[in-house]
Design a protein around this motif. Structure first.
Motif, PDB file in Angstrom:
ATOM      1  N   PHE A  77      22.789  49.377 113.223  1.00 20.86           N
ATOM      2  CA  PHE A  77      22.672  50.518 114.134  1.00 20.86           C
ATOM      3  C   PHE A  77      23.340  51.584 112.874  1.00 20.86           C
ATOM      4  O   PHE A  77      22.679  52.678 112.800  1.00 20.86           O
ATOM      5  N   VAL A  78      24.409  51.378 112.695  1.00 20.45           N
ATOM      6  CA  VAL A  78      25.273  52.532 111.912  1.00 20.45           C
ATOM      7  C   VAL A  78      24.751  52.467 110.393  1.00 20.45           C
ATOM      8  O   VAL A  78      24.757  53.820 109.771  1.00 20.45           O
ATOM      9  N   ASN A  79      24.664  51.501 109.862  1.00 18.21           N
ATOM     10  CA  ASN A  79      23.838  51.545 108.422  1.00 18.21           C
ATOM     11  C   ASN A  79      22.735  52.132 108.440  1.00 18.21           C
ATOM     12  O   ASN A  79      22.406  52.896 107.424  1.00 18.21           O
ATOM     13  N   GLY A  80      21.776  51.988 109.307  1.00 18.84           N
ATOM     14  CA  GLY A  80      20.618  52.412 109.492  1.00 18.84           C
ATOM     15  C   GLY A  80      20.714  54.294 109.616  1.00 18.84           C
ATOM     16  O   GLY A  80      20.162  54.621 108.952  1.00 18.84           O
ATOM     17  N   ILE A  81      21.591  54.792 110.357  1.00 18.56           N
ATOM     18  CA  ILE A  81      21.704  55.959 110.509  1.00 18.56           C
ATOM     19  C   ILE A  81      22.293  56.573 109.013  1.00 18.56           C
ATOM     20  O   ILE A  81      21.756  57.853 108.629  1.00 18.56           O
ATOM     21  N   LEU A  82      23.272  55.848 108.580  1.00 21.14           N
ATOM     22  CA  LEU A  82      24.005  56.399 107.179  1.00 21.14           C
ATOM     23  C   LEU A  82      22.978  56.388 106.047  1.00 21.14           C
ATOM     24  O   LEU A  82      22.826  57.086 105.181  1.00 21.14           O
ATOM     25  N   LEU A  83      22.251  55.085 106.075  1.00 17.46           N
ATOM     26  CA  LEU A  83      20.972  54.919 105.179  1.00 17.46           C
ATOM     27  C   LEU A  83      19.961  56.058 105.123  1.00 17.46           C
ATOM     28  O   LEU A  83      19.712  56.685 104.167  1.00 17.46           O
ATOM     29  N   GLY A  84      19.445  56.267 106.276  1.00 20.20           N
ATOM     30  CA  GLY A  84      18.469  57.313 106.360  1.00 20.20           C
ATOM     31  C   GLY A  84      18.984  58.677 106.131  1.00 20.20           C
ATOM     32  O   GLY A  84      18.456  59.522 105.481  1.00 20.20           O
ATOM     33  N   MET A  85      20.304  59.075 106.429  1.00 18.16           N
ATOM     34  CA  MET A  85      20.646  60.566 106.180  1.00 18.16           C
ATOM     35  C   MET A  85      20.994  60.574 105.021  1.00 18.16           C
ATOM     36  O   MET A  85      20.931  61.650 104.344  1.00 18.16           O
ATOM     37  N   SER A  86      21.389  59.461 104.380  1.00 14.05           N
ATOM     38  CA  SER A  86      21.622  59.558 102.631  1.00 14.05           C
ATOM     39  C   SER A  86      20.237  59.843 101.917  1.00 14.05           C
ATOM     40  O   SER A  86      20.355  60.127 101.013  1.00 14.05           O
ATOM     41  N   SER A  87      19.128  59.251 102.575  1.00 13.81           N
ATOM     42  CA  SER A  87      17.931  59.273 101.708  1.00 13.81           C
ATOM     43  C   SER A  87      17.562  60.864 101.547  1.00 13.81           C
ATOM     44  O   SER A  87      16.693  61.173 100.760  1.00 13.81           O
ATOM     45  N   ALA A  88      18.106  61.748 102.457  1.00 12.56           N
ATOM     46  CA  ALA A  88      17.925  63.171 102.238  1.00 12.56           C
ATOM     47  C   ALA A  88      18.442  63.585 100.531  1.00 12.56           C
ATOM     48  O   ALA A  88      17.884  64.398  99.868  1.00 12.56           O
ATOM     49  N   THR A  89      19.338  62.875 100.351  1.00 14.62           N
ATOM     50  CA  THR A  89      20.149  62.784  98.980  1.00 14.62           C
ATOM     51  C   THR A  89      19.086  62.424  97.902  1.00 14.62           C
ATOM     52  O   THR A  89      19.003  62.837  96.867  1.00 14.62           O
ATOM     53  N   GLU A  90      18.503  61.417  98.313  1.00  8.19           N
ATOM     54  CA  GLU A  90      17.370  60.830  97.389  1.00  8.19           C
ATOM     55  C   GLU A  90      16.444  61.616  97.234  1.00  8.19           C
ATOM     56  O   GLU A  90      15.797  61.826  96.004  1.00  8.19           O
ATOM     57  N   THR A  91      15.979  62.210  98.190  1.00  3.91           N
ATOM     58  CA  THR A  91      14.751  63.444  98.093  1.00  3.91           C
ATOM     59  C   THR A  91      15.116  64.393  96.999  1.00  3.91           C
ATOM     60  O   THR A  91      14.513  64.749  96.008  1.00  3.91           O
ATOM     61  N   LEU A  92      16.429  65.164  97.420  1.00  2.00           N
ATOM     62  CA  LEU A  92      16.789  66.404  96.822  1.00  2.00           C
ATOM     63  C   LEU A  92      17.104  65.946  95.245  1.00  2.00           C
ATOM     64  O   LEU A  92      16.740  66.691  94.406  1.00  2.00           O
ATOM     65  N   CYS A  93      18.082  65.054  95.311  1.00  2.00           N
ATOM     66  CA  CYS A  93      18.346  64.604  93.883  1.00  2.00           C
ATOM     67  C   CYS A  93      17.073  64.247  92.770  1.00  2.00           C
ATOM     68  O   CYS A  93      17.292  64.887  91.753  1.00  2.00           O
ATOM     69  N   GLY A  94      16.260  63.478  93.325  1.00  2.00           N
ATOM     70  CA  GLY A  94      14.946  63.019  92.660  1.00  2.00           C
ATOM     71  C   GLY A  94      14.307  64.264  92.176  1.00  2.00           C
ATOM     72  O   GLY A  94      13.720  64.411  91.092  1.00  2.00           O
ATOM     73  N   GLN A  95      13.970  65.040  93.135  1.00  2.00           N
ATOM     74  CA  GLN A  95      13.003  66.413  92.842  1.00  2.00           C
ATOM     75  C   GLN A  95      13.736  67.192  91.937  1.00  2.00           C
ATOM     76  O   GLN A  95      13.316  67.860  91.128  1.00  2.00           O
ATOM     77  N   ALA A  96      15.114  67.327  92.248  1.00  2.00           N
ATOM     78  CA  ALA A  96      16.122  68.158  91.292  1.00  2.00           C
ATOM     79  C   ALA A  96      16.037  67.694  89.767  1.00  2.00           C
ATOM     80  O   ALA A  96      16.038  68.535  88.963  1.00  2.00           O
ATOM     81  N   PHE A  97      16.051  66.524  89.800  1.00  2.00           N
ATOM     82  CA  PHE A  97      16.209  65.874  88.344  1.00  2.00           C
ATOM     83  C   PHE A  97      15.026  66.131  87.779  1.00  2.00           C
ATOM     84  O   PHE A  97      14.912  66.550  86.539  1.00  2.00           O
ATOM     85  N   GLY A  98      13.508  65.819  88.291  1.00  2.00           N
ATOM     86  CA  GLY A  98      12.459  66.354  87.901  1.00  2.00           C
ATOM     87  C   GLY A  98      12.152  67.507  87.514  1.00  2.00           C
ATOM     88  O   GLY A  98      11.641  67.731  86.417  1.00  2.00           O
ATOM     89  N   ALA A  99      12.960  68.511  88.338  1.00  2.00           N
ATOM     90  CA  ALA A  99      12.576  69.899  88.002  1.00  2.00           C
ATOM     91  C   ALA A  99      13.711  70.471  86.963  1.00  2.00           C
ATOM     92  O   ALA A  99      13.764  71.735  86.540  1.00  2.00           O
ATOM     93  N   GLY A 100      14.417  69.672  86.413  1.00  2.00           N
ATOM     94  CA  GLY A 100      15.595  69.850  85.480  1.00  2.00           C
ATOM     95  C   GLY A 100      16.755  70.602  85.940  1.00  2.00           C
ATOM     96  O   GLY A 100      17.775  71.212  85.262  1.00  2.00           O
ATOM     97  N   GLN A 101      17.074  70.555  87.371  1.00  2.00           N
ATOM     98  CA  GLN A 101      18.171  71.284  87.998  1.00  2.00           C
ATOM     99  C   GLN A 101      19.352  70.163  88.208  1.00  2.00           C
ATOM    100  O   GLN A 101      19.604  70.077  89.265  1.00  2.00           O
ATOM    101  N   HIS A 102      19.720  69.707  87.038  1.00  2.00           N
ATOM    102  CA  HIS A 102      20.585  68.809  87.004  1.00  2.00           C
ATOM    103  C   HIS A 102      22.004  69.046  87.922  1.00  2.00           C
ATOM    104  O   HIS A 102      22.359  68.252  88.455  1.00  2.00           O
TER     105      HIS A 102
END
Length: 485
Positions: A77-102
């Motif tokens: 239950f808790v891991n699901g919440i934290l993993l899900g909320m952390s996946s926002a980091t995955e979206t933003l960091c992945g797109q920032a890296f692709g755009a060169g906004q390191h």
């Protein structure tokens, strides 16, 4: 003349075929560069939980059921919440890296720490009042009491999720996650002797197993801190900054939609374990069902590696503005993952009953696990498809849409079907699992259709708008928190 035309056409087809093979090979290398460390790290991290379950299972059957209850319900239950909320980091960091906004990646990482730390602290009563919660939902008193005791030992363990999950996504987005694989392998390697030492040599039983679990999990986090803070991420980590406290609301919104998407998926299995607790001979049912779910979840760690690869590849290419590359990457990802899924499908069919004896000496539990092995095999096969498509959604920032899909397929189809077959027929635990597969199959078909119908050129525009909205100049990130305080 015709022969000359045919020769040219044949040569052109050969060149296209050779070009396609080269493209597949190039894309596969990019995928495995992310997926392999992800598979190793998740496999080892989850392996520590499985090893702990195995040690506890050989101590006491009641505590095995209690541990299964806590791990499958509270921790998931808790891991699901934290993993899900952390996946926002995955979206933003992945797109920032692709755009060169390191430089923005370090800010996104710190924002995720703030959000996740607050979230986990709010959720602590789930572990503090574990015994009361399990009794409230109707579990047997002996199992509920054992689960309540084990819940308290899980508190220091779950705090590692705040950092381990987010740092892994941060490093994964910039293709530096091989260090996570090495650290996870080291974590798993020391966990086994630590468990043996505390459980058998020091005769500490359940407490010893849980101490070993917490110690090995924080070894991973400390190693991640050393890598990130020690200068190995010079472009993406500029130090602690007050910029992390800016624009938290939109990050929370994306985190919540991510959290709901993943939670609905992970909680699905947890609800099914709860349903198993209401069947006849609940101790055997919960233990057997949990063993099968953990075997399924351990194999699922491979799928999560591909989920991470899908997210990184899609996010990176969207950040670069290349919709055509996104489509091709999805095709290669699915093809590779399905081949691996078929391999494990066969493996589970062959070694069905023998798996149970890794966790228990109880022949009743082993027989129940054997009876579920065919269904386990089909679950493993489906694991090779829908996680990849979920990763595609995370990479594109489509979590809210997938959350609705998960809600309908799992909770309006899978769980009612499982309850119907489990309680109103003689199938019991097997009926619950058939319902689970029904929900997953429906979700898989829906995600395939959704991915096929997505306008990736439009997603490129949306990714660009999101990155522009969150962008801060590099010199704005150099203010240190300590100087402000």
């Amino acid at each position: 003349m015709d022969d000359e035309i045919n020769t040219k056409l044949l040569r052109h087809e050969e060149e296209e075929e050779g070009d396609l093979k080269q493209r597949i090979w190039t894309e596969s290398k990019k995928i495995w560069r992310v997926a392999l460390p992800g598979v190793i790290s998740r496999f080892c991290a989850f392996g520590t939980i499985i090893v702990t379950q195995s040690f506890i299972g050989h101590v006491n059957d009641i505590d095995l059921a209690g541990y299964a209850l806590v791990q499958s319900l509270s921790v998931r239950f808790v891991n699901g919440i934290l993993l899900g909320m952390s996946s926002a980091t995955e979206t933003l960091c992945g797109q920032a890296f692709g755009a060169g906004q390191h430089h923005m990646m370090g800010i996104y990482l710190q924002r995720s720490w703030i959000v996740d730390l607050i979230t986990l602290t709010v959720l602590l009563p789930i572990f503090i009042f574990g015994s009361q919660i399990f009794k409230l939902v109707g579990e047997e008193e002996s199992i509920a009491n054992s689960g309540g005791y084990i819940s308290l030992w899980f508190i220091p363990f779950v705090y590692n999720f705040v950092f381990s999950l987010t740092i892994q996504m941060f490093l994964q987005a910039q293709l530096k996650n091989m260090i996570i694989a090495w650290l996870s392998a080291f974590q798993f390697a020391i966990h086994i002797p630590l468990s043996f030492l505390f459980v058998y040599k020091l005769n500490m039983g359940i407490a010893g197993a849980m101490i070993a679990l917490s110690m090995s999990s924080w070894v991973l986090v400390i190693g991640e801190f050393i890598y990130v803070f020690g200068g190995w991420c010079p472009h993406s980590w500029k130090g602690f900054t007050v910029a992390a406290f800016k624009d938290l609301v939109p990050v929370v919104k994306l985190s919540l939609s991510s959290g709901v998407m993943v939670c609905l998926e992970l909680w699905y299995n947890a609800v099914l374990v709860l349903l198993a607790g209401y069947t006849a001979n609940a101790e055997v049912a919960i233990s057997a069902f949990s063993i099968c779910l953990n075997v399924n979840a351990w194999e699922f760690m491979i799928s999560l590696g591909f989920l991470g690869a899908a997210c990184v590849r899609v996010a990176n290419e969207l950040g670069r503005g290349n919709a055509k590359a996104v489509r091709f990457s999805i095709q290669v990802l699915l093809g590779t993952s399905i081949v691996i899924g078929v391999f494990f499908f066969v493996l589970c069919l062959v070694f069905g009953k023998k798996l149970a004896y890794l966790f228990t000496d109880d022949d009743r539990v082993a027989d129940t696990v054997s009876d579920l092995s065919l269904l386990l095999s089909f679950s493993v096969l489906l694991n090779s498809i829908y996680p990849v498509l979920s990763g595609v959604a995370v990479g594109a920032g489509l979590q809210s849409v997938v959350a609705i899909v998960n809600l309908v397929c799992f909770y309006l189809i899978g769980i009612p079907l499982g309850a119907l077959l489990g309680y109103l027929t003689s199938l019991e635990v097997k009926g619950i699992w058939i319902g689970m597969i029904g929900g997953v199959l429906t979700q898989t078909i829906t995600l395939v259709y959704m991915t096929w119908r997505t306008d990736w050129d439009d997603q490129v525009k949306k990714a660009s708008e999101r990155l522009t909205r969150f962008y801060l100049k590099s010199d704005e990130t150099t203010e240190q928190v300590t100087n402000e305080l």
